[in-house]
Design an enzyme around this catalytic site. Sequence first.
Site, mmCIF file in Angstrom:
data_model
loop_
_atom_site.group_PDB
_atom_site.id
_atom_site.type_symbol
_atom_site.label_atom_id
_atom_site.label_comp_id
_atom_site.label_asym_id
_atom_site.label_seq_id
_atom_site.Cartn_x
_atom_site.Cartn_y
_atom_site.Cartn_z
ATOM 1 N N ARG A 1 -3.409 -10.054 5.335
ATOM 2 C CA ARG A 1 -3.645 -10.018 3.962
ATOM 3 C C ARG A 1 -2.603 -9.660 3.054
ATOM 4 O O ARG A 1 -2.194 -8.441 2.910
ATOM 5 C CB ARG A 1 -5.025 -9.418 3.572
ATOM 6 C CG ARG A 1 -5.682 -9.597 2.251
ATOM 7 C CD ARG A 1 -6.859 -8.379 2.259
ATOM 8 N NE ARG A 1 -7.489 -8.646 0.757
ATOM 9 C CZ ARG A 1 -7.085 -7.793 -0.207
ATOM 10 N NH1 ARG A 1 -5.982 -6.851 -0.103
ATOM 11 N NH2 ARG A 1 -7.690 -7.865 -1.195
ATOM 12 N N LYS B 1 0.787 -1.391 -0.027
ATOM 13 C CA LYS B 1 -0.061 0.063 0.102
ATOM 14 C C LYS B 1 0.801 1.214 -0.013
ATOM 15 O O LYS B 1 1.966 1.264 0.291
ATOM 16 C CB LYS B 1 -1.046 0.103 1.254
ATOM 17 C CG LYS B 1 -2.301 -1.064 0.812
ATOM 18 C CD LYS B 1 -3.265 -0.873 1.760
ATOM 19 C CE LYS B 1 -4.269 -2.043 1.263
ATOM 20 N NZ LYS B 1 -5.325 -2.170 2.260
HETATM 21 C C1 7PM Z 1 -6.203 -0.581 -5.459
HETATM 22 C C2 7PM Z 1 -6.004 0.031 -4.211
HETATM 23 C C3 7PM Z 1 -6.575 -1.848 -5.594
HETATM 24 C C4 7PM Z 1 -6.319 -0.986 -3.054
HETATM 25 C C5 7PM Z 1 -6.623 -2.652 -4.521
HETATM 26 C C6 7PM Z 1 -6.489 -2.218 -3.170
HETATM 27 C C7 7PM Z 1 -8.141 -4.579 1.668
HETATM 28 C C8 7PM Z 1 -9.251 -5.540 1.483
HETATM 29 C C9 7PM Z 1 -8.233 -4.488 -0.287
HETATM 30 C C10 7PM Z 1 -7.762 -4.731 3.079
HETATM 31 C C11 7PM Z 1 -9.571 -6.139 3.564
HETATM 32 C C12 7PM Z 1 -5.461 -3.734 -1.880
HETATM 33 C C13 7PM Z 1 -6.645 -2.906 -1.839
HETATM 34 N N1 7PM Z 1 -7.565 -4.082 0.543
HETATM 35 N N2 7PM Z 1 -9.938 -6.203 2.219
HETATM 36 N N3 7PM Z 1 -9.281 -5.537 0.204
HETATM 37 N N4 7PM Z 1 -8.642 -5.414 4.047
HETATM 38 N N5 7PM Z 1 -10.203 -6.993 4.349
HETATM 39 O O1 7PM Z 1 -4.274 -3.437 -1.795
HETATM 40 O O2 7PM Z 1 -6.906 -4.009 3.944
HETATM 41 O O3 7PM Z 1 -5.629 -5.126 -1.927
HETATM 42 S S1 7PM Z 1 -8.116 -3.884 -1.921
#
Ligand code: 7PM
Length: 309
Positions: free
Chosen positions: A279, A245
């Site tokens: 995750r 992130k």
């Molecule tokens: C773009 C920006 C694409 C952010 C994908 C993301 C989480 C999640 C995501 C989290 C839970 C990523 C995120 N992040 N579900 N889904 N917790 N529970 O980096 O932090 O995967 S999407």
Amino acid sequence: MSAASDHGASGPVSSSAAASSAAPPAWQTSRYRIDLSVPRVMGIVNVTPDSFSDGGEHADARSAIAHAERLVREGADLLDIGGESSRPGAATLTHAEEWRRVEPVLRAALTLGVPVSVDTCKPETMRAALALGVDIVNDIRALRAPGALECVAAHPACGVCLMHMRGDPATMQQQTDYADVVDEVTAFLRERVDACAAAGVARERIVIDPGIGFGKTVAQNFALLARQAELLGLGLPLLAGWSRKSSLGAVTGRPVGERLAASVAAALAAVERGARIVRVHDVAATVDALAVWRAAAGTIPAASPTTPR
Ligand code: 7PM
């Protein structure tokens, strides 16, 4: 040892009611009761259209399934499968399109011997996934869409991850004016847990998530890590999603493709502060780091969680 217990999840549902007086932390899901006495690794599987492939949807599903198989070989304890319908900045998908993407991947993942989570906000997708046998609903909107809470409550045992997000993915980064981000995230999650309980969802089915990167500044994300203990005061297992992130980019100056070390460090820091599930994209590296972290804590596993090649 069964494939399930290799991965720390003992199913079926009724087989592992704790015999001890102090029940170890666990996450009840559709097929597995996941033992959280050791930290668990949730591997991320994104089912996204591949602009470099002319094979269409089948090619997208095939590569996502191959990726899921790889993550399990690398030691993932759970898989989280999403069609990117509600990711920050992503175009909104219809349920039909989301389902067309994720269904073949969910079906294949359900044969891999680990609990499977579907990353969706849409009640229709939740319902269809649960009907297939999916174990967990991972909802970045914490079941706030009309019908979502009812859908999870109607299932006898599926797990649910409730994540904090202010507003919508499109606008959330303009809404970072928290009086105290940790207090607000804690209050939000408490309200969502109470809503689940009121709808009949057993507490052992619920995991909370601070929603790193969802409508928070870099400083706010790190405050949620530094003060993670306050979130744990809700008395539920915590899942942390720091992998790759932008806050890690802010601290290291590195672009998204060069955040492996930063992601592993963040996962360890979260586990050190009490997170029970991380995750991650980079399963192999995270599994190794957690093995060393456990050894440092005096918990050397009797058998390696993965078979050495
Ligand atoms: C773009 C920006 C694409 C952010 C994908 C993301 C989480 C999640 C995501 C989290 C839970 C990523 C995120 N992040 N579900 N889904 N917790 N529970 O980096 O932090 O995967 S999407």
